[in-house]
Design a protein around this motif. Structure first.
Motif, PDB file in Angstrom:
ATOM      1  N   ARG A 157      56.145  27.857  48.657  1.00 24.23           N
ATOM      2  CA  ARG A 157      56.516  27.761  50.128  1.00 24.23           C
ATOM      3  C   ARG A 157      57.373  26.491  50.301  1.00 24.23           C
ATOM      4  O   ARG A 157      56.752  25.364  49.853  1.00 24.23           O
ATOM      5  CB  ARG A 157      55.269  27.579  50.927  1.00 24.23           C
ATOM      6  CG  ARG A 157      55.283  27.490  52.500  1.00 24.23           C
ATOM      7  CD  ARG A 157      54.049  27.455  53.297  1.00 24.23           C
ATOM      8  NE  ARG A 157      53.539  25.934  52.926  1.00 24.23           N
ATOM      9  CZ  ARG A 157      52.402  25.587  53.147  1.00 24.23           C
ATOM     10  NH1 ARG A 157      51.438  26.332  53.640  1.00 24.23           N
ATOM     11  NH2 ARG A 157      52.057  24.427  53.066  1.00 24.23           N
ATOM     12  N   ALA A 158      58.562  26.656  50.849  1.00 28.03           N
ATOM     13  CA  ALA A 158      59.412  25.617  51.146  1.00 28.03           C
ATOM     14  C   ALA A 158      59.023  24.838  52.400  1.00 28.03           C
ATOM     15  O   ALA A 158      59.269  23.560  52.247  1.00 28.03           O
ATOM     16  CB  ALA A 158      60.847  26.132  51.105  1.00 28.03           C
ATOM     17  N   SER A 159      58.714  25.602  53.191  1.00 27.76           N
ATOM     18  CA  SER A 159      58.477  24.527  54.620  1.00 27.76           C
ATOM     19  C   SER A 159      57.196  25.320  55.430  1.00 27.76           C
ATOM     20  O   SER A 159      57.067  26.752  55.312  1.00 27.76           O
ATOM     21  CB  SER A 159      59.756  24.372  55.364  1.00 27.76           C
ATOM     22  OG  SER A 159      60.068  25.600  55.927  1.00 27.76           O
ATOM     23  N   THR A 162      56.311  25.674  62.326  1.00 26.06           N
ATOM     24  CA  THR A 162      55.944  24.587  63.283  1.00 26.06           C
ATOM     25  C   THR A 162      55.422  25.180  64.566  1.00 26.06           C
ATOM     26  O   THR A 162      55.787  26.205  65.227  1.00 26.06           O
ATOM     27  CB  THR A 162      57.152  23.735  63.543  1.00 26.06           C
ATOM     28  OG1 THR A 162      57.734  23.271  62.355  1.00 26.06           O
ATOM     29  CG2 THR A 162      56.918  22.614  64.574  1.00 26.06           C
ATOM     30  N   SER A 177      57.105  30.096  58.353  1.00 22.67           N
ATOM     31  CA  SER A 177      57.254  29.293  57.090  1.00 22.67           C
ATOM     32  C   SER A 177      58.391  29.814  56.432  1.00 22.67           C
ATOM     33  O   SER A 177      58.849  31.062  56.407  1.00 22.67           O
ATOM     34  CB  SER A 177      56.083  29.388  56.230  1.00 22.67           C
ATOM     35  OG  SER A 177      54.733  29.104  56.996  1.00 22.67           O
ATOM     36  N   THR A 178      59.005  29.124  55.521  1.00 16.34           N
ATOM     37  CA  THR A 178      60.199  29.619  54.605  1.00 16.34           C
ATOM     38  C   THR A 178      59.453  29.521  53.278  1.00 16.34           C
ATOM     39  O   THR A 178      58.744  28.722  52.905  1.00 16.34           O
ATOM     40  CB  THR A 178      61.406  28.429  54.895  1.00 16.34           C
ATOM     41  OG1 THR A 178      61.205  27.270  54.403  1.00 16.34           O
ATOM     42  CG2 THR A 178      61.905  28.549  56.095  1.00 16.34           C
TER      43      THR A 178
END
Length: 389
Positions: A157-159, A162, A177-178
């Motif tokens: 999971r990169a990010s 939000t 999520s990215t």
């Protein structure tokens, strides 16, 4: 906490109070108590050393007996020499020097080869004296996976998405999520060793076992070095080579400071089970450090109760391939190795025995291989200390 440790802590508390009250008798009582504990510890160390020595001597004698059995009976030449020596000894007992022939006298000499020294067989110890090999045992700290194919793909999971607060009737935020991907690709660790058929058959030690033992020891050292400092090219990526792991400064030129050891612990997020790692020379330096009240920051653990030694409350591991303390170097890393570093093993030790390629030279070639890879999977799980230049 054991009753013995509790009593010692109570005495230590009482000692602090005694400094204020000038209680000399209580100080002596504590001193005697600690001296007794030290004597008990020294006695235990001596007992363990004696036990280890006895065990090693027994193993050495067993190996020597096995070697003698492997050799079989003495050869005809050695039998003849022993018969001559026995007859000469009997003649000396019966007649003395005056009644013995020159041949018999010669057989009693071992300090001259031509006068009988050649007839005295030498003894070959079956134990091989080996220097200590220092190994960075990262494998015991990291997560280890078995690779069922050459490559293992890891999803990351990169990010995180939000979210946001929204009032009544208002439209909420949309977010996702990215994700990313990492890969472990098995690299090959290998070595070939050739040995003559004569050495295999005639050596007074089991050379196959010796070669196997040396290869395993050498591979363990190479893997530990790569897990710490490997550049990722045809070898694992070491955590010290990873450029995504950030660092803090020690604060003083060419010195490791107590403040930096404390500060780095605040860099690990809650949830990580972090520990220090450094080499034995850095540990020796740290053991001399004291806090503001003059207490050493290194604390002995209660090993019997499973509590390890600590530095400022955190445990540590000795990894000999870590850099020494020096300007611009990174002698200390603090992190969660289990969550942050992954080792993938495609296969254990495999051996290929080749009796054909070097047959004209009378040699057997053994090729040893392991396939594995490793890399940092969570850089945020680590933080290094950089010594100021």
């Amino acid at each position: 906490m054991s009753e013995e440790i509790q009593k010692t802590n109570e005495l230590l508390s009482a000692l602090r109070k005694s400094h204020e009250e000038g209680n000399v008798a209580l100080e002596k009582k504590l001193s005697d108590k600690l001296d007794a504990q030290e004597a008990k510890s020294a006695s235990l160390v001596a007992e363990l050393a004696t036990e280890r020595k006895s065990r090693e001597e027994g193993e050495s004698k067993l190996a020597s007996l096995e070697a003698d059995l492997k050799r079989g009976n003495f050869g005809a030449y050695e039998k003849e020499a022993k018969n001559h020596e026995l007859k000469s000894f009997e003649a000396f007992i019966l007649k003395g020097n005056q009644g013995m022939s020159q041949a018999e006298l010669k057989h009693l000499r071992t300090n001259s080869n031509v006068d009988g020294g050649f007839l005295v067989p030498s003894e070959q110890d079956s134990e091989i004296i080996k220097p200590m090999t220092e190994i960075s045992d990262v494998r015991s700290l990291a997560k280890v996976r078995t690779l069922n194919s050459k490559t293992l793909k890891l999803s990351t999971r990169a990010s995180l998405l939000t979210g946001g607060w929204a009032g009544e009737g208002e439209t909420g935020l949309s977010s996702n999520s990215t994700y990313g991907r990492q890969e472990l690709t098995a690299k090959r660790l290998t070595v070939s060793s050739a040995i003559t058929v004569e050495e295999l058959a005639d050596a007074n030690v089991n050379m196959i076992n010796e070669i196997n033992s040396d290869v395993r020891e050498g591979f363990a050292q190479l893997k530990g070095t790569s897990f710490v400092n490997g550049n990722g090219v045809n070898q694992p990526e070491g955590f010290m080579f990873n450029t995504d792991i950030t660092s803090i400064n020690s604060g003083e030129a060419a010195l490791l400071t107590f403040d930096s050891l404390i500060s780095v612990t605040g860099q690990a997020k809650t949830g990580y089970n972090a520990m220090y790692a450094f080499n034995r020379r850095t540990l020796a330096n740290i053991r001399t450090m004291k806090d503001g009240s003059g207490a050493y920051i290194w604390q002995a653990g209660n090993l019997a109760a499973g509590v390890p030694n600590t530095i400022a409350g955190s445990s540590y591991a000795i990894l000999e391939d870590m850099p020494d303390i020096g300007a611009g170097l990174f002698p200390v890393i603090y992190g969660d190795f289990f969550k942050g570093y992954l080792i993938g093993e495609r296969s254990g030790m495999t051996v290929i025995r080749d009796e054909v390629s070097l047959k004209k030279e009378g040699k057997v070639e053994l090729t040893f291989m392991e396939r594995l890879d490793a890399q940092v999977v969570l850089p945020e799980a680590f933080k290094k200390i950089r010594i100021a230049a």
